[in-house]
Write a protein that holds these residues in place. Sequence first.
Motif, mmCIF file in Angstrom:
data_model
loop_
_atom_site.group_PDB
_atom_site.id
_atom_site.type_symbol
_atom_site.label_atom_id
_atom_site.label_comp_id
_atom_site.label_asym_id
_atom_site.label_seq_id
_atom_site.Cartn_x
_atom_site.Cartn_y
_atom_site.Cartn_z
ATOM 1 N N SER A 199 26.216 -66.664 -1.717
ATOM 2 C CA SER A 199 27.592 -67.114 -1.458
ATOM 3 C C SER A 199 28.560 -65.960 -1.703
ATOM 4 N N ILE A 200 29.626 -65.928 -0.914
ATOM 5 C CA ILE A 200 30.615 -64.856 -1.040
ATOM 6 C C ILE A 200 31.263 -64.855 -2.415
ATOM 7 N N ASP A 201 31.529 -66.057 -2.956
ATOM 8 C CA ASP A 201 32.195 -66.112 -4.257
ATOM 9 C C ASP A 201 31.319 -65.527 -5.364
ATOM 10 N N SER A 202 29.989 -65.582 -5.220
ATOM 11 C CA SER A 202 29.126 -64.987 -6.240
ATOM 12 C C SER A 202 29.170 -63.458 -6.152
ATOM 13 N N ILE A 203 29.358 -62.918 -4.932
ATOM 14 C CA ILE A 203 29.511 -61.465 -4.775
ATOM 15 C C ILE A 203 30.831 -61.021 -5.398
ATOM 16 N N VAL A 204 31.873 -61.830 -5.198
ATOM 17 C CA VAL A 204 33.173 -61.538 -5.832
ATOM 18 C C VAL A 204 33.018 -61.536 -7.356
ATOM 19 N N LYS A 231 26.071 -70.964 1.119
ATOM 20 C CA LYS A 231 25.436 -69.651 1.128
ATOM 21 C C LYS A 231 25.201 -69.203 2.566
ATOM 22 N N ILE A 232 25.360 -67.901 2.794
ATOM 23 C CA ILE A 232 25.111 -67.345 4.123
ATOM 24 C C ILE A 232 24.260 -66.083 3.972
ATOM 25 N N TYR A 233 23.587 -65.700 5.056
ATOM 26 C CA TYR A 233 22.809 -64.460 5.032
ATOM 27 C C TYR A 233 23.745 -63.292 5.281
ATOM 28 N N ILE A 234 23.720 -62.333 4.351
ATOM 29 C CA ILE A 234 24.657 -61.215 4.438
ATOM 30 C C ILE A 234 24.092 -60.013 3.680
ATOM 31 N N TYR A 235 24.573 -58.817 4.041
ATOM 32 C CA TYR A 235 24.223 -57.611 3.290
ATOM 33 C C TYR A 235 25.092 -57.587 2.028
ATOM 34 N N GLN A 241 30.787 -53.519 -1.638
ATOM 35 C CA GLN A 241 31.535 -52.277 -1.495
ATOM 36 C C GLN A 241 32.927 -52.539 -0.921
ATOM 37 N N VAL A 242 33.002 -53.419 0.057
ATOM 38 C CA VAL A 242 34.295 -53.754 0.665
ATOM 39 C C VAL A 242 35.214 -54.403 -0.364
ATOM 40 N N ILE A 243 34.682 -55.377 -1.103
ATOM 41 C CA ILE A 243 35.492 -56.101 -2.095
ATOM 42 C C ILE A 243 35.997 -55.155 -3.179
ATOM 43 N N LEU A 244 35.112 -54.298 -3.674
ATOM 44 C CA LEU A 244 35.510 -53.327 -4.705
ATOM 45 C C LEU A 244 36.600 -52.402 -4.182
#
Length: 344
Positions: A199-204, A231-235, A241-244
């Motif tokens: 999930s994107i929020d877990s990457i955040v 959840k989605i499939y993503i690198y 890196q983008v979020i940081l």
Amino acid sequence: MENLIFDEFFDDTIEGIIIIENGFIININNAILDILNYSSKEDLIGNLATGILIPKINREYLEYNNKIFEEVSIITRDGKIIPSIIKVKDLIKNDKEYKVVYILNLEELKEKESLLLEQSKMAAMGKMISMISHQWKQPLSAVMAAISNVKLRIKTNKFDIQTFENKIDSIEKYIYYMSNTIDDFLSFFNTNKKKELISIDSIVKTALKMIENGFKNQNIEIIDIKSDLTKIYIYKNELLQVILNVLNNSKDAIKVNKISNPKVIIEYKEELDYQKLIITDNAGGINNNIINQIFDPYFSTKNEKNGTGIGLYMCKTIIEEHCNGTIKAININNGASIEIKIKK
């Protein structure tokens, strides 16, 4: 060849041009000979176009000079495969149907993009080292304080088992924290490029752990508006890196503009085909004269020492080419808002 659109410019373009009838090549220009390393047009005329053009299994498109082209691969005379973009136009001449294929060699552009990505990674590595330093400074100080306390108690004969156990527990806690921190950073530089179901929020959440001390040092409040995203499939590491990069740009802008009560707000939106991540700060916004340029390569609002101008460009490249999404910036409420839209 029946005087088919052969103006004098046909052999003077930088784009390769192929004329196809019923799947067969009936004419080409000199640019195609150069791209494919052939010496004579007769080597290709009369052959099936599929002998040199390889479309991708899943069609992919690329924006170039504000126009959309399909990505394909082409095969040179010596078997080398070259990334390219094509534009196909239908043409009717003397009651016959033809296809005019315009081809642009992307090999040099791909090499430059790869170099930019490497430069971006190196710039990110410098920031990572700085972040590790911030993350470890407080626990290392705490560990040193605990060790000094134990040494002093031993020297002054004020040592007891309970105190010793408490200090050991404290040291273990800080070492465990430091170990987890370094694992996060090592994961970021993992070259394994496999998509993960996440999930994107877990990457955040991972990104916030990595930058929390730097933001605390500037008294920046981070408001992470929680949301249960599918959840989605993503690198993972590329989106990280983008979020940081976006978060650190906000931090830098807040510092430069000396913002009082600085804030960064993180929001999420779930849509039918997309998920959105919106990062907004109150750092004064982006000059309207340059807001449409901030994702261009080598464009930077920072001075030469602190800016390379490749960070946001690589963010755009990662989101558009690897996440099948979009990224844009707008000014809102005396700040800047970066919206990242990712296809599920």
